[in-house]
Design an enzyme around this catalytic site. Structure first.
Site, PDB file in Angstrom:
ATOM      1  N   ASN A 179       0.819  -1.207   0.000  1.00 32.07           N
ATOM      2  CA  ASN A 179       0.000   0.000   0.000  1.00 32.07           C
ATOM      3  C   ASN A 179       0.864   1.272   0.000  1.00 32.07           C
ATOM      4  O   ASN A 179       1.653   1.494   0.915  1.00 32.07           O
ATOM      5  CB  ASN A 179      -0.899  -0.066   1.247  1.00 32.07           C
ATOM      6  CG  ASN A 179      -1.864   1.084   1.321  1.00 32.07           C
ATOM      7  OD1 ASN A 179      -1.463   2.234   1.242  1.00 32.07           O
ATOM      8  ND2 ASN A 179      -3.128   0.766   1.473  1.00 32.07           N
TER       9      ASN A 179
ATOM     10  N   ASP B 219      -1.585  -4.758  10.998  1.00 30.68           N
ATOM     11  CA  ASP B 219      -2.940  -5.246  10.730  1.00 30.68           C
ATOM     12  C   ASP B 219      -3.890  -4.294  11.434  1.00 30.68           C
ATOM     13  O   ASP B 219      -3.611  -3.828  12.531  1.00 30.68           O
ATOM     14  CB  ASP B 219      -3.125  -6.671  11.254  1.00 30.68           C
ATOM     15  CG  ASP B 219      -4.384  -7.318  10.677  1.00 30.68           C
ATOM     16  OD1 ASP B 219      -4.637  -7.168   9.462  1.00 30.68           O
ATOM     17  OD2 ASP B 219      -5.137  -7.962  11.433  1.00 30.68           O
TER      18      ASP B 219
HETATM   19  P1  IMP Z   1      -5.505  -3.253   6.795  1.00 30.49           P
HETATM   20  O1  IMP Z   1      -5.088  -4.245   7.831  1.00 30.49           O
HETATM   21  O2  IMP Z   1      -4.846  -1.932   6.950  1.00 30.49           O
HETATM   22  O3  IMP Z   1      -5.429  -3.785   5.403  1.00 30.49           O
HETATM   23  O4  IMP Z   1      -7.049  -2.935   7.078  1.00 30.49           O
HETATM   24  C1  IMP Z   1      -8.035  -3.969   7.052  1.00 30.49           C
HETATM   25  C2  IMP Z   1      -9.411  -3.381   6.903  1.00 30.49           C
HETATM   26  O5  IMP Z   1      -9.755  -2.582   8.051  1.00 30.49           O
HETATM   27  C3  IMP Z   1      -9.594  -2.428   5.720  1.00 30.49           C
HETATM   28  O6  IMP Z   1      -9.878  -3.164   4.545  1.00 30.49           O
HETATM   29  C4  IMP Z   1     -10.780  -1.593   6.186  1.00 30.49           C
HETATM   30  O7  IMP Z   1     -11.984  -2.296   6.029  1.00 30.49           O
HETATM   31  C5  IMP Z   1     -10.523  -1.452   7.676  1.00 30.49           C
HETATM   32  N1  IMP Z   1      -9.731  -0.238   7.984  1.00 30.49           N
HETATM   33  C6  IMP Z   1      -8.474  -0.202   8.497  1.00 30.49           C
HETATM   34  N2  IMP Z   1      -8.032   1.052   8.652  1.00 30.49           N
HETATM   35  C7  IMP Z   1      -9.045   1.849   8.215  1.00 30.49           C
HETATM   36  C8  IMP Z   1      -9.171   3.276   8.103  1.00 30.49           C
HETATM   37  O8  IMP Z   1      -8.275   4.073   8.427  1.00 30.49           O
HETATM   38  N3  IMP Z   1     -10.342   3.704   7.589  1.00 30.49           N
HETATM   39  C9  IMP Z   1     -11.343   2.885   7.218  1.00 30.49           C
HETATM   40  N4  IMP Z   1     -11.272   1.564   7.290  1.00 30.49           N
HETATM   41  C10 IMP Z   1     -10.127   1.030   7.797  1.00 30.49           C
END
Ligand code: IMP
Length: 213
Positions: free
Chosen positions: A9, A78
């Site tokens: 990302n 995560d």
């Molecule tokens: P990741 O672990 O950063 O990939 O986040 C996993 C999931 O958590 C994302 O696909 C969103 O559904 C939710 N999420 C995490 N951080 C955010 C944020 O800052 N805004 C909105 N949704 C979030």
């Protein structure tokens, strides 16, 4: 010393570069490090998933000798949304909640519907982020951060992504999607976890190798 952040990302990479700036660390994404592996994030906690990712990337770098004998720190994160009235859901299932391909407009509307009868503090929720680091000697460090709020009565705001339009932040009088992205990065769960990780790295046994005098 190299620091590899186990993510693809671009926004996350920008944030980590900002927060780790000023250290003698060469910060790389997985792609920049030439790592292309699939990792099953099947733990039932943010910490568990962050550790699975960090360990997988660390082991891969070691096995393939990607950086030869150079020392490497691996970081992985995560995150997700925890809603008190739903027993902490969607939590680690945030991305998969109601189906990976379901638009967030649908997921957000359904969450608001489920909380219809909840008032005030009963609508408590937060984004949480856990970051795991594996140090060159194999030691592990965990840091976390939270972005506290309430589930909004209605979605609002166009910035951000995912559940941002429904997390109302009483301190700011706006939802996470109504805050400009740079400001959100400074105060968000991930921003807080990254800052906490930087402090923990600076207090670790290896800080002498990357801390500028
Ligand atoms: P990741 O672990 O950063 O990939 O986040 C996993 C999931 O958590 C994302 O696909 C969103 O559904 C939710 N999420 C995490 N951080 C955010 C944020 O800052 N805004 C909105 N949704 C979030």
């Amino acid at each position: 010393m190299k620091l590899v952040f186990a993510t693809g990302n671009k926004n996350k990479m920008r944030e980590i570069r900002e927060i780790m700036s000023g250290l003698k660390l060469d910060v790389l994404s997985m792609k920049e490090a030439g790592i292309d592996i699939d990792i099953a994030e099947d733990a039932d906690s943010f910490e568990g998933n962050a550790l699975i990712k960090a360990r997988a990337v660390f082991d891969f770098i070691r096995e393939k000798k990607i950086f030869g004998d150079e020392q490497v720190i691996v970081l992985a994160d995560d995150s997700g949304l925890e809603i008190d009235a739903l027993g902490g859901e969607p939590g680690v299932y945030s991305a998969r909640y109601m189906g990976e391909d379901t638009p967030y407009s649908v997921k957000n509307a359904e969450i608001i519907r489920r909380l219809k009868r909840k008032k005030g503090a009963e609508r408590g929720a937060r984004f949480r982020c856990v970051i795991a680091a594996i140090l060159p000697d194999g030691n592990e460090i965990i840091a976390d951060g939270a972005f506290e709020g309430l589930i909004a009565e209605e979605p609002a705001g166009e910035n951000g992504f995912g559940y941002d339009p429904i997390l109302y932040l009483p301190e700011y009088g706006r939802t996470a999607a109504q805050i400009p992205p740079e400001e959100k990065n400074r105060i968000s769960h991930r921003g807080k976890a990254l800052k906490s990780m930087r402090e923990k790295l600076s207090r670790s046994s290896i800080s002498g190798t990357f801390e500028n005098p």
